[in-house]
Motif scaffolding. Sequence first.
Motif, PDB file in Angstrom:
ATOM      1  N   ASP A 150      37.969   8.085  19.518  1.00  0.00           N
ATOM      2  CA  ASP A 150      39.201   8.747  19.076  1.00  0.00           C
ATOM      3  C   ASP A 150      39.851   9.354  20.315  1.00  0.00           C
ATOM      4  O   ASP A 150      39.380  10.356  20.846  1.00  0.00           O
ATOM      5  CB  ASP A 150      38.824   9.817  18.033  1.00  0.00           C
ATOM      6  N   ASP A 306      37.522  11.740  13.064  1.00  0.00           N
ATOM      7  CA  ASP A 306      37.770  12.977  12.317  1.00  0.00           C
ATOM      8  C   ASP A 306      38.953  12.844  11.354  1.00  0.00           C
ATOM      9  O   ASP A 306      39.130  13.699  10.492  1.00  0.00           O
ATOM     10  CB  ASP A 306      37.993  14.152  13.275  1.00  0.00           C
ATOM     11  N   ASP A 345      46.021  12.085  10.276  1.00  0.00           N
ATOM     12  CA  ASP A 345      45.526  11.645  11.589  1.00  0.00           C
ATOM     13  C   ASP A 345      45.203  10.158  11.490  1.00  0.00           C
ATOM     14  O   ASP A 345      45.100   9.606  10.397  1.00  0.00           O
ATOM     15  CB  ASP A 345      44.254  12.449  11.942  1.00  0.00           C
TER      16      ASP A 345
HETATM   17 MN    MN Z   1      41.393  12.104  15.362  1.00  0.00          MN
END
Ligand code: MN
Length: 364
Positions: A150, A306, A345
């Motif tokens: 990420d 995440d 996200d």
């Molecule tokens: Mn992220």
Amino acid sequence: MELLTIGTFARASRLSPKALRLYDELDLLPPARVDPDTGYRYYALAQLERARLVAWLRRLGMPLAKIRAVCALDAADAAREIRAYWARVEAETAVRRDLAAFLVEELTGESRGRHTMLELRYAARSDRGHVRPANQDTVYAGRRLLAVADGCGPAGAPASHAAVAALRFLDEAEEPAAGDVLNLLEEAVHGANEAVKDLARAGDGDGEESGTTLTALLWTGSKLALVHIGDSRAYLLRDGGLFRITHDHSVVQSLIDEGRLTEEEAESHPQRALLLKALGASGAPAVPDLRVREARDGDRYLVCSDGLTRVVPDALIRELLAAGSDPEAVAGSLIAAANAAGGPDNVSCVVADVVAARPSVPVG
Ligand code: MN
């Protein structure tokens, strides 16, 4: 004021005269008086309390610089610091405990011959989400390697791509010997870190740093070696239970570990995206967590960014992982759940099942 010689004070405090001289030099426990002619050190009776605290903290293994900081605090703050220190020790010990168990198994041959032939069935999916202008996550799944990175910062996308690219050779190589696997991974991550740093240096350097998380599993034929840095996660679904097998390297996770923040408070913490460790980050060396896990027929692994775990609670992740039989469909349903929760996200999921190997079909 009654003054004690260094010998008497050493006996009373259970610290050696040598240690007392060192603590004086470090300004940790300066004597009440130093004779200007002889240089002899004298201690006040009232200093015994501090000396005993120092001695106990040394027994805990606390570094001297940290002890000096703790001794300067009032009792309540000192207690909080000691609790925080011990939480960190326990987290580090957990990683080392796994490593020790793995080494014992390797050296005694306990794990050999216990397995039917196993292999991975896997799927990888990544999605931009509903809010971010671009996808800076990178995913990969192959017969040996499962990885999620990420990226963050202006060069986040190339950073996550470079990190995964640096691990790709592991997927194409021969099956690694279980004993070599951690060294292999550590070297690969070192290469990934260098690649990400090169990218960051090549950037226009407008001040904002670029870097990436990296969570990857490498299959050895009976075990999965895990390498992890940042706040992407790996989970295991085994016998219906969901286990998180990574520990977030984030500021809020360390605050939770230290008892300064509850899980609920962490969810809305303004700094919840702040990482303690990442690849490409300047400052502290990017030391990843490394561990090896015994795989079992029927295990299902999830590696995710995440973008999933921020918005989809563990209970729903467990439900979705347990529901589907096909890794591809399960990865899709996890991504859909993140997007249904707003998709704030980029979201990436690798789902991999440990299954009995199909017998190879003879050619011709
Ligand atoms: Mn992220």
